[in-house]
Design a protein around this motif. Structure first.
Motif, PDB file in Angstrom:
ATOM      1  N   ILE A   1       6.632  10.115  -4.896  1.00  0.00           N
ATOM      2  CA  ILE A   1       5.997   8.901  -4.361  1.00  0.00           C
ATOM      3  C   ILE A   1       6.187   7.739  -5.334  1.00  0.00           C
ATOM      4  N   ILE A   2       5.950   7.982  -6.610  1.00  0.00           N
ATOM      5  CA  ILE A   2       6.149   6.927  -7.604  1.00  0.00           C
ATOM      6  C   ILE A   2       7.627   6.530  -7.657  1.00  0.00           C
TER       7      ILE A   2
ATOM      8  N   LYS B   1       2.606   4.001   1.633  1.00  0.00           N
ATOM      9  CA  LYS B   1       2.630   4.878   2.812  1.00  0.00           C
ATOM     10  C   LYS B   1       4.039   5.413   3.075  1.00  0.00           C
ATOM     11  N   ALA B   2       5.046   4.537   3.027  1.00  0.00           N
ATOM     12  CA  ALA B   2       6.431   4.969   3.267  1.00  0.00           C
ATOM     13  C   ALA B   2       6.876   5.953   2.195  1.00  0.00           C
ATOM     14  N   ALA B   3       6.489   5.704   0.939  1.00  0.00           N
ATOM     15  CA  ALA B   3       6.856   6.610  -0.154  1.00  0.00           C
ATOM     16  C   ALA B   3       6.185   7.964   0.027  1.00  0.00           C
ATOM     17  N   ALA B   4       4.918   7.975   0.455  1.00  0.00           N
ATOM     18  CA  ALA B   4       4.206   9.244   0.666  1.00  0.00           C
ATOM     19  C   ALA B   4       4.834  10.032   1.809  1.00  0.00           C
ATOM     20  N   GLU B   5       5.149   9.354   2.911  1.00  0.00           N
ATOM     21  CA  GLU B   5       5.771  10.048   4.041  1.00  0.00           C
ATOM     22  C   GLU B   5       7.140  10.596   3.650  1.00  0.00           C
ATOM     23  N   PHE B   6       7.939   9.794   2.950  1.00  0.00           N
ATOM     24  CA  PHE B   6       9.259  10.258   2.521  1.00  0.00           C
ATOM     25  C   PHE B   6       9.131  11.436   1.560  1.00  0.00           C
ATOM     26  N   SER B   7       8.119  11.398   0.688  1.00  0.00           N
ATOM     27  CA  SER B   7       7.891  12.488  -0.251  1.00  0.00           C
ATOM     28  C   SER B   7       7.667  13.810   0.478  1.00  0.00           C
TER      29      SER B   7
ATOM     30  N   ILE C   1      -1.177  16.951   4.312  1.00  0.00           N
ATOM     31  CA  ILE C   1      -0.366  15.732   4.413  1.00  0.00           C
ATOM     32  C   ILE C   1      -1.146  14.641   5.141  1.00  0.00           C
ATOM     33  N   LYS C   2      -1.720  15.002   6.274  1.00  0.00           N
ATOM     34  CA  LYS C   2      -2.473  14.018   7.058  1.00  0.00           C
ATOM     35  C   LYS C   2      -3.659  13.484   6.252  1.00  0.00           C
ATOM     36  N   ALA C   3      -4.406  14.370   5.616  1.00  0.00           N
ATOM     37  CA  ALA C   3      -5.566  13.947   4.822  1.00  0.00           C
ATOM     38  C   ALA C   3      -5.123  13.112   3.625  1.00  0.00           C
ATOM     39  N   PHE C   4      -4.064  13.556   2.952  1.00  0.00           N
ATOM     40  CA  PHE C   4      -3.580  12.864   1.759  1.00  0.00           C
ATOM     41  C   PHE C   4      -3.163  11.438   2.076  1.00  0.00           C
ATOM     42  N   ILE C   5      -2.393  11.259   3.135  1.00  0.00           N
ATOM     43  CA  ILE C   5      -1.922   9.920   3.480  1.00  0.00           C
ATOM     44  C   ILE C   5      -3.104   9.033   3.860  1.00  0.00           C
ATOM     45  N   GLY C   6      -4.098   9.578   4.552  1.00  0.00           N
ATOM     46  CA  GLY C   6      -5.284   8.799   4.893  1.00  0.00           C
ATOM     47  C   GLY C   6      -6.031   8.323   3.656  1.00  0.00           C
ATOM     48  N   VAL C   7      -6.270   9.231   2.705  1.00  0.00           N
ATOM     49  CA  VAL C   7      -6.978   8.864   1.468  1.00  0.00           C
ATOM     50  C   VAL C   7      -6.122   7.915   0.629  1.00  0.00           C
TER      51      VAL C   7
END
Length: 188
Positions: A77-78, A88-94, A154-160
């Motif tokens: 993500i970083i 958000k895009a970095a987290a989804e791509f990760s 994944i869903k919870a992580f992206i929300g937080v």
């Protein structure tokens, strides 16, 4: 997979060093505390804007996670944010990047790596899995449960992450790392 093969012995050596792993937890936490400040002008907000060069660079960032105590998702993500992706895009791509990575680790662990070299009966992963019906069931059930939990996480992580940024994970890593350093330094 190539880097994992090349650095396998060094990675295994660090796995036994609790002080090194705890220190990496703290260092990673500090990085997470400042990640949002360092990368505050993202230009790419979805997967369509990610180039091959971006993807390869993010993949190399992910390789930092071979160091025990380093978060694979945080590293990628970083790395994504360093390439101009939004959080958000970095987290989804990760998480998409995790699929080939976990597949490579599984292939390596099951078919390439020899386990128990120090014992009288070293084995490949597939030999250990195929040793009994119970081992096969444990392997299958473990993978199915891990997949389901990963989808929920994944869903919870992206929300937080969207709501609070990296700070909760940064403070969590620092707290756990310091607690482990104190424990291993004074009580072990």
């Amino acid at each position: 997979m190539v880097l994992g093969y090349l650095f396998d012995d060094k990675i295994e050596a660090v796995l036994g060093n609790q002080i090194a792993i705890s220190s990496v937890l703290v260092l990673g936490g500090v990085v997470l505390l400042f990640a949002d400040k360092w990368f505050k002008n993202p230009k790419i907000d979805d997967e369509k804007g990610i180039t091959i060069r971006n993807a390869i660079t993010i993949g190399f960032w992910q390789c930092l996670a071979m160091m025990p105590g380093t978060s694979r998702s945080a590293a990628s993500i970083i790395g994504g944010m360093a390439q101009g992706l939004t959080r958000k895009a970095a987290a989804e791509f990760s998480f998409f990047l995790a699929v080939p990575t976990m597949l490579a680790v599984t292939v390596y662990s099951v078919f390439v790596k020899t386990w128990g070299k120090e014992t009288a009966n070293p084995q490949k992963g597939y030999e250990m899995i195929m040793a009994s019906q119970d081992h096969i069931m444990i392997f299958v059930i473990g993978n199915v449960v891990a997949f389901i939990v990963a989808l929920i996480a994944i869903k919870a992580f992206i929300g937080v992450l969207n709501k609070y940024g990296f700070k909760p994970w940064g403070w969590y890593r620092i707290f756990v790392g310091v607690a482990l350093l104190i424990y291993f330094y004074f009580f072990k």
